[in-house]
Design an enzyme around this catalytic site. Structure first.
Site, PDB file in Angstrom:
ATOM      1  N   ASP A 130       9.646  55.103 108.689  1.00  0.00           N
ATOM      2  CA  ASP A 130       9.575  53.699 109.387  1.00  0.00           C
ATOM      3  C   ASP A 130       9.853  52.649 108.318  1.00  0.00           C
ATOM      4  OD1 ASP A 130       9.172  52.007 111.440  1.00  0.00           O
ATOM      5  OD2 ASP A 130       6.938  52.189 111.479  1.00  0.00           O
ATOM      6  N   GLU A 175      12.955  54.039 113.109  1.00  0.00           N
ATOM      7  CA  GLU A 175      12.012  55.210 112.807  1.00  0.00           C
ATOM      8  C   GLU A 175      12.593  56.348 113.321  1.00  0.00           C
ATOM      9  OE1 GLU A 175       8.064  55.170 114.806  1.00  0.00           O
ATOM     10  OE2 GLU A 175       8.888  53.865 116.215  1.00  0.00           O
TER      11      GLU A 175
END
Length: 435
Positions: free
Chosen positions: A28, A123
Site C-alpha cells: 500500500d 495498492e
C-alpha cells in the site's frame, strides 16, 4: 529506511519474523496522491498537504501524514479539512500524474513476480512463492520492493507479509507509514485476536454495532462465539464468512485477471443547479468521459445508470439495459438524459453521475443498429476524436454545446511559490473535467 513494524502491531512481527509460510504480500503506497505532489515539489516536504476538490463542496482525496496529525482524512469535506488544518497547502488532483506514477510502481511489482493483483492505483496483492530462488525469502523481497520504490520513484510504501491475503492487508495497515510487517503463520492468531471486530472484511458500522450488542468486541470474541449467536447477529452467510476470517483463514488466491465491472464519472456542484440546460451539458460531459474510458479500455457496456443527489441530500439511482453493448457517448447520453428527466421533478441538484455497467470486450461485441441507422456514424466520429485528443490534448475536440462550459486539465504543473501561504490553493492546471 522506514520502520520495521507498525506502531499498532505486537512486538516480534518485524521483518525478521518467520516468513516461511507467508507467500502473500500486500503493498500500500503511503498517502499516494499527496506523496506524488511532494515528489515533484520538494519544497512541500514536511508541510501539511491536502489533495482534493478545492471548491466549497470538494472532498479530500489524499492527505500527507503531516496533515493527518490535525485529523484530516480521505473523503472528508474540504471545508472540514480547512477548519482542522488552516495552514495546509490544498492542491487540486492531477489524475494523469497519479496514473503515471501507479504504472511505474506496478512495473516494479511485476519485475518481482507475474502474480500481481492491483486493487487500485496505489495498492496490490503479490504472490511471491515462485520468486524465492531469485530474490530470497518473502520479507527480503518486501524489503527489496521498498528500496526500489524509494530509489526509483522517490515514494514510500508499507507492506504486510502473511500466510494469506486477509492477514497481509492487515499487516500493511499496521505497518503504516513506511513500514514492513511480517505475520508468521504460527503467530497469526496472536496478532489477529486482540484486534477490534471492525478489522474483519465486511464489518461496517451497522454490523459492528450488531456484534457489540451481543458482547463481541474483539476478533477473538467472534472466533469463540457460538454459531447460533453469530447467525443471530449477522445472518447465516455473513456468520460463516466472519468465522473463517476470525480464525485467520482466507482461501483466496492472487488473481491476475482483473476486469472492471463498471466505468463511471460524477460531479458535485459548488452551487445546487436547477437549470435544465446546464444539467444537460454536465450529463453530456460525463457521458463523453465514460465513453472515452470505455473505448480506451476496449470495453462496452449494456446498462446505463445515473446517480442524482438532490439539494436535501436525498440520493437516487436509475438504470436501463440497452438492446446491445455500447461505448458511444451519444447513446449513453441519450439514455442518461431520459432517465434523468424522469426523476428531476424540478428540484435543485447537488450531484449527478453517469455509469456504464455490464461491461464486456468491445471487440466482437454485436451492436444492433436501429432501423434506418447508418453503419458509419456517432461511434466513428468519437473514435476519430479520440485520436485527435491523444495527439493534441483534451481540449482539442468537444461537442459544440460544451464550448465554454468545461475546461481541460493540462496535467502540467505550474511553478509553485517558494513559500506557499498557509491555506492557499495551489493551481496545478485549469479546472478539471468531471471525475
Amino acid at each position: 529506511m522506514g520502520r520495521a513494524s507498525g506502531g499498532g502491531a505486537p512486538k516480534g512481527f518485524g521483518p525478521d519474523g518467520d516468513d516461511s509460510g507467508c507467500p502473500f504480500l500486500h503493498i500500500d503506497m503511503d498517502a499516494f496522491f499527496a506523496s506524488v505532489e511532494v515528489r515533484r515539489r520538494p519544497e512541500l516536504r514536511g508541510l501539511p498537504v491536502v489533495v482534493g476538490g478545492t471548491g466549497g463542496r470538494g472532498v479530500v482525496s489524499s492527505a500527507s501524514y503531516e496533515a493527518r496529525e490535525y485529523g484530516v482524512r480521505s473523503a472528508m469535506p474540504t471545508a472540514m479539512a480547512r477548519a482542522r488544518c488552516p495552514q495546509a497547502i490544498f492542491i487540486p488532483p492531477d489524475m494523469e500524474a497519479y496514473a503515471q506514477a501507479s504504472r511505474a510502481v506496478m512495473a516494479v511489482f511485476r519485475d518481482i513476480t507475474p502474480l500481481v493483483e492491483p486493487l487500485s492505483v496505489d495498492e496490490a496483492f503479490l504472490d511471491v512463492s515462485g520468486s524465492r530462488r531469485l530474490f530470497g525469502r518473502p520479507a527480503e523481497i518486501a524489503a527489496l520492493i521498498r528500496r526500489r520504490i524509494a530509489q526509483e520513484q522517490q515514494l514510500t510504501c508499507s507492506i504486510g507479509v502473511a500466510p494469506n491475503k486477509f492477514l497481509a492487508k492487515l499487516g500493511s495497515t499496521r505497518a503504516k507509514p513506511d513500514g514492513l510487517l511480517v505475520i508468521p503463520a504460527d503467530r497469526a492468531l496472536k496478532f489477529l485476536h486482540p484486534l477490534p471486530v471492525s478489522v474483519l472484511w465486511g464489518v461496517g458500522e451497522r454490523t459492528e454495532e450488531s456484534l457489540r450488542r451481543l458482547g463481541m468486541r474483539t476478533v477473538a470474541d467472534v472466533a469463540h462465539a457460538g454459531p447460533g449467536l453469530l447467525r443471530a447477529a449477522v445472518g447465516q452467510a455473513m456468520a460463516a464468512h466472519l468465522h473463517e476470517l476470525a480464525w485467520g483463514r482466507d482461501q483466496r488466491q492472487v488473481s491476475t485477471e482483473h476486469q472492471e465491472k463498471s466505468i463511471g464519472a460524477e460531479v458535485t456542484f459548488d452551487t445546487d443547479l436547477g437549470d435544465p440546460e446546464q444539467l444537460r451539458k454536465m450529463l453530456l460531459a460525463l457521458a463523453q468521459k465514460v465513453a472515452a474510458r470505455a473505448r480506451a479500455s476496449g470495453q462496452a457496456g449494456r446498462t446505463v445508470s445515473i446517480k442524482v443527489r438532490f439539494a436535501d441530500f436525498r440520493t437516487i439511482s436509475r438504470s436501463r439495459t440497452l438492446p446491445g453493448p455500447t461505448d458511444v457517448a451519444h447513446e449513453i447520453m441519450s439514455t442518461a438524459w431520459e432517465l434523468f428527466e424522469a426523476v428531476r421533478a424540478q428540484q435543485r441538484i447537488r450531484l449527478v453521475g453517469v455509469r456504464l455497467e455490464g461491461l464486456l470486450a468491445a471487440e466482437g461485441a454485436v451492436r444492433q443498429l436501429a432501423l434506418g441507422e447508418a453503419e458509419d456514424g456517432w461511434r466513428e466520429a468519437e473514435v476519430a476524436s479520440d485520436a485527435v485528443i491523444a495527439r493534441f490534448g483534451r481540449g482539442a475536440v468537444r461537442p459544440a454545446s460544451l464550448l465554454g462550459t468545461t475546461r481541460r486539465s493540462s496535467g502540467a504543473a505550474r511553478p509553485l511559490p517558494q513559500n506557499p501561504a498557509p491555506g492557499m490553493v495551489v493551481p496545478l492546471s485549469d479546472p478539471p473535467t468531471p471525475s
